[in-house]
Design an enzyme around this catalytic site. Sequence first.
Site, PDB file in Angstrom:
ATOM      1  N   GLY A   1       0.847  -1.200   0.000  1.00  0.00           N
ATOM      2  CA  GLY A   1       0.000   0.000   0.000  1.00  0.00           C
ATOM      3  C   GLY A   1       0.870   1.233   0.000  1.00  0.00           C
ATOM      4  O   GLY A   1       2.072   1.164   0.312  1.00  0.00           O
TER       5      GLY A   1
ATOM      6  N   CYS B   1       5.304  -6.115   1.558  1.00  0.00           N
ATOM      7  CA  CYS B   1       5.681  -4.694   1.518  1.00  0.00           C
ATOM      8  C   CYS B   1       5.034  -3.935   2.681  1.00  0.00           C
ATOM      9  O   CYS B   1       5.381  -4.187   3.837  1.00  0.00           O
ATOM     10  CB  CYS B   1       5.334  -4.100   0.153  1.00  0.00           C
ATOM     11  SG  CYS B   1       6.233  -2.572  -0.167  1.00  0.00           S
TER      12      CYS B   1
ATOM     13  N   GLU C   1       4.323 -11.356  -6.059  1.00  0.00           N
ATOM     14  CA  GLU C   1       3.257 -11.508  -7.057  1.00  0.00           C
ATOM     15  C   GLU C   1       3.655 -10.970  -8.430  1.00  0.00           C
ATOM     16  O   GLU C   1       3.003 -11.252  -9.435  1.00  0.00           O
ATOM     17  CB  GLU C   1       1.981 -10.801  -6.570  1.00  0.00           C
ATOM     18  CG  GLU C   1       2.025  -9.274  -6.530  1.00  0.00           C
ATOM     19  CD  GLU C   1       2.681  -8.700  -5.261  1.00  0.00           C
ATOM     20  OE1 GLU C   1       3.431  -9.430  -4.587  1.00  0.00           O
ATOM     21  OE2 GLU C   1       2.453  -7.513  -4.960  1.00  0.00           O
TER      22      GLU C   1
ATOM     23  N   SER D   1     -25.031  -9.476 -24.104  1.00  0.00           N
ATOM     24  CA  SER D   1     -24.402  -8.623 -25.116  1.00  0.00           C
ATOM     25  C   SER D   1     -23.763  -9.451 -26.211  1.00  0.00           C
ATOM     26  O   SER D   1     -23.346  -8.923 -27.236  1.00  0.00           O
ATOM     27  CB  SER D   1     -23.323  -7.761 -24.455  1.00  0.00           C
ATOM     28  OG  SER D   1     -22.250  -8.594 -24.059  1.00  0.00           O
ATOM     29  N   GLY D   2     -23.642 -10.778 -25.970  1.00  0.00           N
ATOM     30  CA  GLY D   2     -22.983 -11.617 -26.957  1.00  0.00           C
ATOM     31  C   GLY D   2     -21.491 -11.721 -26.701  1.00  0.00           C
ATOM     32  O   GLY D   2     -20.784 -12.481 -27.352  1.00  0.00           O
ATOM     33  N   GLY D   3     -20.977 -10.959 -25.728  1.00  0.00           N
ATOM     34  CA  GLY D   3     -19.572 -11.071 -25.353  1.00  0.00           C
ATOM     35  C   GLY D   3     -19.359 -12.331 -24.519  1.00  0.00           C
ATOM     36  O   GLY D   3     -20.325 -13.024 -24.172  1.00  0.00           O
TER      37      GLY D   3
ATOM     38  N   SER E   1     -22.322 -14.292 -22.332  1.00  0.00           N
ATOM     39  CA  SER E   1     -22.649 -15.588 -22.942  1.00  0.00           C
ATOM     40  C   SER E   1     -22.455 -16.705 -21.931  1.00  0.00           C
ATOM     41  O   SER E   1     -23.263 -17.634 -21.844  1.00  0.00           O
ATOM     42  CB  SER E   1     -21.764 -15.859 -24.156  1.00  0.00           C
ATOM     43  OG  SER E   1     -21.893 -14.817 -25.082  1.00  0.00           O
TER      44      SER E   1
END
Length: 511
Positions: free
Chosen positions: A53, A80, A172, A224-226, A230
């Site tokens: 942070g 950290c 990470e 939306s078809g995305g 879907s």
Amino acid sequence: MQKILILDFGGQYNQLIARRVRENHVYCEVQPFSLSREEILRFDPIGVIFTGGPRSVYDADAPKPDPVVFSLGVPILGICYGCQLLAQTLGGEVIPAQDDSAREYGKTLTVFDTSCALFRGLPEESVTWMSHGDYLSKVPEGFSLAAHSAACPTAAICDEQRKIYGVQFHPEVNHTEYGAAMLRAFLYEVCGAVGDWTMADFKTRAIAAIRDKVRDGKVLLALSGGVDSSVAAALLSEAVGKNLNCVFVDHGLMRLHEGDEIEAVFSKREGNFVRVNAEERFLSRLADVTEPEQKRKIIGEEFIRVFEEEAKKIGAVDYLAQGTIYPDVIESGRGDAAVIKSHHNVGGLPACVDFKEILEPLRLLFKDEVRQLGRELGLPEALVSRQPFPGPGLGIRVIGELTREKLDILRQADYIFREELEKAGLPDAPGQYFAALTDMRSVGVMGDGRTYDRAVALRSVQTSDFMTADFSRLPWELLDRVSTRIVNEVRGVNRVLYDITSKPPATVEYE
Ligand code: XMP
């Protein structure tokens, strides 16, 4: 299911920590550091991670978690700021680096004590990614030093008895050579993870949870078809069957032929599929609007209004479902995090929504997990591996005011770019690629005449998670072909630009 609690202290890599944990098949959630005592207890984690942070632990109002996390008796890993915080809380001391030589930013050669559970079996020296001004000057009682670098004598500390670990560097981040192995060791060797987070399990649990909540109620899904909506459609279809109604709102901001393609696929798959042609309505509400956040809010609100109207036509619809995913939730701002963009399906929601409840069955999944779930649900690969397309569509790819003329120009240019890029079959396929229409006009020459026309920008990025992205190094010949075709085939365009900015500092979309 085992869970890791990630307490968020505002660091820029926090979502990466969550992805790394999930990649190891361990479920985790990122929660604000201020999570209440009761919520922490209810979460019942097998381990806790404190993120980095931007603050200093000795600030008067430094963010601190509820002390109950220290008495859960489960392992803790502080990264950290999180390392400094746990050290200070447990009796150590943190001080600001006296001079620049004690601050560290970037790749740092670090020496490890490989008897520490996090580093067992790893080389004694490797590169870590550091980013800190403060450092730990006194190690708390019960802890031993487990790593150091030239500038930082306390690069890692560990208390094997209480299973509390702190690392000053960022495991990470890919630049930390053995970071992934260290996190895996924390999960499997220290916390005793068994790897029970799989999409097959998620599917079973999600279906049960939806059934439990919805019972005989009707659900209206904003399709939306995305990929996301879907996959949500397939999941909800398994959960509630004929009580699912899929409504596809064609807002006039779709790509070339897209509306018809979506209708062709979903009218076959889902029993109750409705397409609403609402171009007129969206464009008139968006007339003269140029400010990106305002555009997003208007589109988000108008979507909901159309759904409300459709729900009334269907009758007795209690639930509105959306394909919101985890990065949408995070990037739309929660708690202290900065709002980057209001994703239309989260931050763009109007205050008053006329449904009993909103269902977002994918809101805790990352994109790659959504794709995996789609495969698990038996969706065709072409649909599952589609590149993302934002809810506000071309509305945020035409910079400035929207008109039908501009949208038509963009649709054609975008189609050419995508067609050529797909034909090229690049070995390292970009994660997302599209054209945008800039608000710039410039002088050109065509035939023997002067032109004063629009400029199209091409955007193509390599990314694994869409939270960071690198611009694609596309072959010149491909760019040449695309540019020539666009200028020749699309009236009103005389210049093609290629965007060579990464994210950050840019974003993937233009608005
Ligand atoms: P940015 O522009 O934020 O985009 O770097 C990251 C990814 O998110 C997609 N995106 C959206 N998706 N609704 C969506 O469903 C939105 O409002 C939205 N805005 C951006 C973008 O296409 C990229 O994949």
